[in-house]
Design a protein around this motif. Structure first.
Motif, PDB file in Angstrom:
ATOM      1  N   GLN A  85       0.732  18.336  21.896  1.00 43.12           N
ATOM      2  CA  GLN A  85       0.279  19.556  22.554  1.00 43.12           C
ATOM      3  C   GLN A  85      -0.613  19.230  23.744  1.00 43.12           C
ATOM      4  OE1 GLN A  85      -1.406  21.473  19.113  1.00 43.12           O
ATOM      5  NE2 GLN A  85       0.475  22.650  18.719  1.00 43.12           N
ATOM      6  N   ASP A  86      -1.493  18.232  23.595  1.00 37.46           N
ATOM      7  CA  ASP A  86      -2.372  17.813  24.688  1.00 37.46           C
ATOM      8  C   ASP A  86      -1.561  17.307  25.879  1.00 37.46           C
ATOM      9  OD1 ASP A  86      -4.540  18.523  23.180  1.00 37.46           O
ATOM     10  OD2 ASP A  86      -5.084  16.473  22.605  1.00 37.46           O
ATOM     11  N   LYS A  87      -0.471  16.569  25.626  1.00 39.75           N
ATOM     12  CA  LYS A  87       0.379  16.061  26.704  1.00 39.75           C
ATOM     13  C   LYS A  87       1.062  17.194  27.450  1.00 39.75           C
ATOM     14  CE  LYS A  87       1.408  11.527  24.780  1.00 39.75           C
ATOM     15  NZ  LYS A  87       2.445  10.682  24.205  1.00 39.75           N
ATOM     16  N   LYS A  88       1.434  18.249  26.737  1.00 38.61           N
ATOM     17  CA  LYS A  88       2.115  19.392  27.358  1.00 38.61           C
ATOM     18  C   LYS A  88       1.180  20.183  28.264  1.00 38.61           C
ATOM     19  CE  LYS A  88       5.776  20.125  24.020  1.00 38.61           C
ATOM     20  NZ  LYS A  88       6.365  21.010  23.028  1.00 38.61           N
ATOM     21  N   THR A  89      -0.120  20.215  27.944  1.00 36.69           N
ATOM     22  CA  THR A  89      -1.072  20.975  28.736  1.00 36.69           C
ATOM     23  C   THR A  89      -1.603  20.191  29.944  1.00 36.69           C
ATOM     24  OG1 THR A  89      -2.917  20.316  27.295  1.00 36.69           O
ATOM     25  CG2 THR A  89      -1.777  22.405  26.798  1.00 36.69           C
ATOM     26  N   GLU A  90      -1.335  18.914  30.008  1.00 35.86           N
ATOM     27  CA  GLU A  90      -1.794  18.096  31.138  1.00 35.86           C
ATOM     28  C   GLU A  90      -1.047  18.391  32.397  1.00 35.86           C
ATOM     29  OE1 GLU A  90      -1.528  14.003  29.871  1.00 35.86           O
ATOM     30  OE2 GLU A  90      -3.229  14.216  28.574  1.00 35.86           O
ATOM     31  N   THR A 132       0.839  -1.194   0.000  1.00 30.31           N
ATOM     32  CA  THR A 132       0.000   0.000   0.000  1.00 30.31           C
ATOM     33  C   THR A 132       0.878   1.248   0.000  1.00 30.31           C
ATOM     34  OG1 THR A 132      -0.160   0.016   2.420  1.00 30.31           O
ATOM     35  CG2 THR A 132      -1.925  -1.122   1.216  1.00 30.31           C
ATOM     36  N   GLU A 133       0.308   2.320  -0.530  1.00 32.73           N
ATOM     37  CA  GLU A 133       1.016   3.589  -0.603  1.00 32.73           C
ATOM     38  C   GLU A 133       0.301   4.616   0.256  1.00 32.73           C
ATOM     39  OE1 GLU A 133       1.340   4.623  -4.735  1.00 32.73           O
ATOM     40  OE2 GLU A 133       2.657   2.934  -5.157  1.00 32.73           O
ATOM     41  N   LYS A 134       1.072   5.457   0.910  1.00 33.00           N
ATOM     42  CA  LYS A 134       0.514   6.446   1.818  1.00 33.00           C
ATOM     43  C   LYS A 134       1.184   7.790   1.561  1.00 33.00           C
ATOM     44  CE  LYS A 134       0.409   7.332   6.783  1.00 33.00           C
ATOM     45  NZ  LYS A 134       0.843   6.838   8.091  1.00 33.00           N
ATOM     46  N   ILE A 135       0.379   8.801   1.217  1.00 31.10           N
ATOM     47  CA  ILE A 135       0.904  10.156   1.055  1.00 31.10           C
ATOM     48  C   ILE A 135       1.151  10.709   2.455  1.00 31.10           C
ATOM     49  CG2 ILE A 135       0.385  12.502   0.283  1.00 31.10           C
ATOM     50  CD1 ILE A 135      -1.251  11.180  -2.002  1.00 31.10           C
ATOM     51  N   VAL A 136       2.318  11.302   2.652  1.00 36.67           N
ATOM     52  CA  VAL A 136       2.712  11.772   3.969  1.00 36.67           C
ATOM     53  C   VAL A 136       2.874  13.288   3.933  1.00 36.67           C
ATOM     54  CG1 VAL A 136       4.454  11.587   5.784  1.00 36.67           C
ATOM     55  CG2 VAL A 136       3.928   9.596   4.366  1.00 36.67           C
ATOM     56  N   GLU A 137       2.134  13.947   4.795  1.00 39.14           N
ATOM     57  CA  GLU A 137       2.266  15.394   4.932  1.00 39.14           C
ATOM     58  C   GLU A 137       3.548  15.687   5.713  1.00 39.14           C
ATOM     59  OE1 GLU A 137       0.341  17.583   3.406  1.00 39.14           O
ATOM     60  OE2 GLU A 137      -0.877  15.943   2.614  1.00 39.14           O
ATOM     61  N   GLU A 138       4.078  16.877   5.541  1.00 36.16           N
ATOM     62  CA  GLU A 138       5.312  17.256   6.228  1.00 36.16           C
ATOM     63  C   GLU A 138       5.141  17.170   7.751  1.00 36.16           C
ATOM     64  OE1 GLU A 138       8.643  20.828   6.140  1.00 36.16           O
ATOM     65  OE2 GLU A 138       6.871  20.983   4.876  1.00 36.16           O
ATOM     66  N   ILE A 139       3.988  17.616   8.234  1.00 42.82           N
ATOM     67  CA  ILE A 139       3.709  17.544   9.666  1.00 42.82           C
ATOM     68  C   ILE A 139       2.476  16.683   9.888  1.00 42.82           C
ATOM     69  CG2 ILE A 139       3.030  18.871  11.709  1.00 42.82           C
ATOM     70  CD1 ILE A 139       4.755  21.142  10.655  1.00 42.82           C
ATOM     71  N   ASP A 140       2.599  15.720  10.789  1.00 44.53           N
ATOM     72  CA  ASP A 140       1.486  14.855  11.162  1.00 44.53           C
ATOM     73  C   ASP A 140       0.645  15.635  12.176  1.00 44.53           C
ATOM     74  OD1 ASP A 140      -0.190  13.010  12.470  1.00 44.53           O
ATOM     75  OD2 ASP A 140       1.213  11.357  12.111  1.00 44.53           O
ATOM     76  N   GLU A 141      -0.453  16.213  11.698  1.00 48.64           N
ATOM     77  CA  GLU A 141      -1.284  17.090  12.532  1.00 48.64           C
ATOM     78  C   GLU A 141      -1.867  16.349  13.736  1.00 48.64           C
ATOM     79  OE1 GLU A 141      -1.521  20.327  12.292  1.00 48.64           O
ATOM     80  OE2 GLU A 141      -0.405  20.487  10.416  1.00 48.64           O
ATOM     81  N   GLU A 142      -2.250  15.089  13.553  1.00 50.20           N
ATOM     82  CA  GLU A 142      -2.812  14.303  14.654  1.00 50.20           C
ATOM     83  C   GLU A 142      -1.770  14.078  15.753  1.00 50.20           C
ATOM     84  OE1 GLU A 142      -4.426   9.813  15.053  1.00 50.20           O
ATOM     85  OE2 GLU A 142      -5.368  11.013  13.463  1.00 50.20           O
ATOM     86  N   MET A 143      -0.557  13.723  15.356  1.00 46.32           N
ATOM     87  CA  MET A 143       0.511  13.513  16.326  1.00 46.32           C
ATOM     88  C   MET A 143       0.875  14.827  17.018  1.00 46.32           C
ATOM     89  SD  MET A 143       4.186  11.756  15.600  1.00 46.32           S
ATOM     90  CE  MET A 143       4.994  10.812  16.864  1.00 46.32           C
ATOM     91  N   LEU A 144       0.864  15.930  16.280  1.00 48.12           N
ATOM     92  CA  LEU A 144       1.158  17.244  16.851  1.00 48.12           C
ATOM     93  C   LEU A 144       0.134  17.598  17.924  1.00 48.12           C
ATOM     94  CD1 LEU A 144       2.892  19.812  16.840  1.00 48.12           C
ATOM     95  CD2 LEU A 144       1.400  20.682  15.026  1.00 48.12           C
ATOM     96  N   LYS A 145      -1.148  17.331  17.645  1.00 46.76           N
ATOM     97  CA  LYS A 145      -2.207  17.610  18.622  1.00 46.76           C
ATOM     98  C   LYS A 145      -2.004  16.766  19.880  1.00 46.76           C
ATOM     99  CE  LYS A 145      -7.198  17.955  19.252  1.00 46.76           C
ATOM    100  NZ  LYS A 145      -7.003  18.278  20.618  1.00 46.76           N
ATOM    101  N   GLU A 146      -1.638  15.495  19.711  1.00 41.66           N
ATOM    102  CA  GLU A 146      -1.379  14.627  20.869  1.00 41.66           C
ATOM    103  C   GLU A 146      -0.229  15.192  21.707  1.00 41.66           C
ATOM    104  OE1 GLU A 146      -0.718  10.622  19.506  1.00 41.66           O
ATOM    105  OE2 GLU A 146      -2.690  10.527  18.549  1.00 41.66           O
TER     106      GLU A 146
END
Length: 188
Positions: free
Chosen positions: A183-188, A167-181
């Motif tokens: 950020q959420d960890k930093k605010t805890e 399978t092929e997967k297009i990859v964005e420069e920044i993984d927005e979902e991982m970035l949100k996770e």
């Protein structure tokens, strides 16, 4: 006969002196000299170190080079790719991009030609990476850590990963979902 021997001795001495006076480093000598200068910028507590992992010369044209190296610095372990050109007999460090494993930044690209796309990989199910129409060179670093790069003349190309199952997967420069996770960890 004596004149010929003296002349030969003078010529050989001149050649030796010219060779000794030149500061024309090989690419690897230049790289290590620059990195050792960089070492001086860190306090002993940092335990700064670097390791040249991969190098190539004449990658885009003659008299250029690239280096892939790891560095332990204030941010921990990072991996970099740098592009160099030789001008007037001297090496010049032109561009550098860095990466870390398991971060939201999945890849980056140099902003000037040659456009070098690169990224860190720690997922063993990724078998190939493509930037535009070009397949990346993948370098094994250690354990499950790998680093990929593509040298391109095109700016803003699509990056795609080919998985072990095909399978092929297009990859964005920044993984927005991982970035949100993150950020959420930093605010805890």
């Amino acid at each position: 006969m004596k004149i010929n021997k003296k002349l030969i001795l003078i010529i050989l001495t001149g050649i030796t002196l010219l060779a000794a006076c030149t500061n024309d480093y090989t690419f690897e000598d230049f790289f290590h000299k620059k990195m050792e200068e960089n070492t001086q910028e860190y306090d002993e507590e940092v335990q700064y170190s670097y390791s040249l992992i991969h190098q190539e010369e004449n990658v885009v044209h003659s008299n250029d080079a690239l280096a892939v190296f790891t560095e332990n610095n204030l941010q921990g372990e990072q991996i970099f790719i740098a592009y160099f050109e030789r001008e007037g007999g001297h090496w010049n460090w032109k561009q550098t991009r860095g990466a870390e494993w398991d971060t939201p930044v999945k890849w980056s690209a140099m902003h000037e030609e040659p456009y070098i796309y690169s990224g860190a990989i720690s997922d063993n199910s990724i078998k190939e990476v493509h930037a535009g129409q070009m397949q990346a060179k993948i370098i094994h670093i250690k354990e499950d850590k790998r680093f990929w790069y593509v040298i391109s003349r095109e700016k803003d190309v699509e990056v795609k990963m080919v998985m072990a199952d095909g399978t092929e997967k297009i990859v964005e420069e920044i993984d927005e979902e991982m970035l949100k996770e993150w950020q959420d960890k930093k605010t805890e």
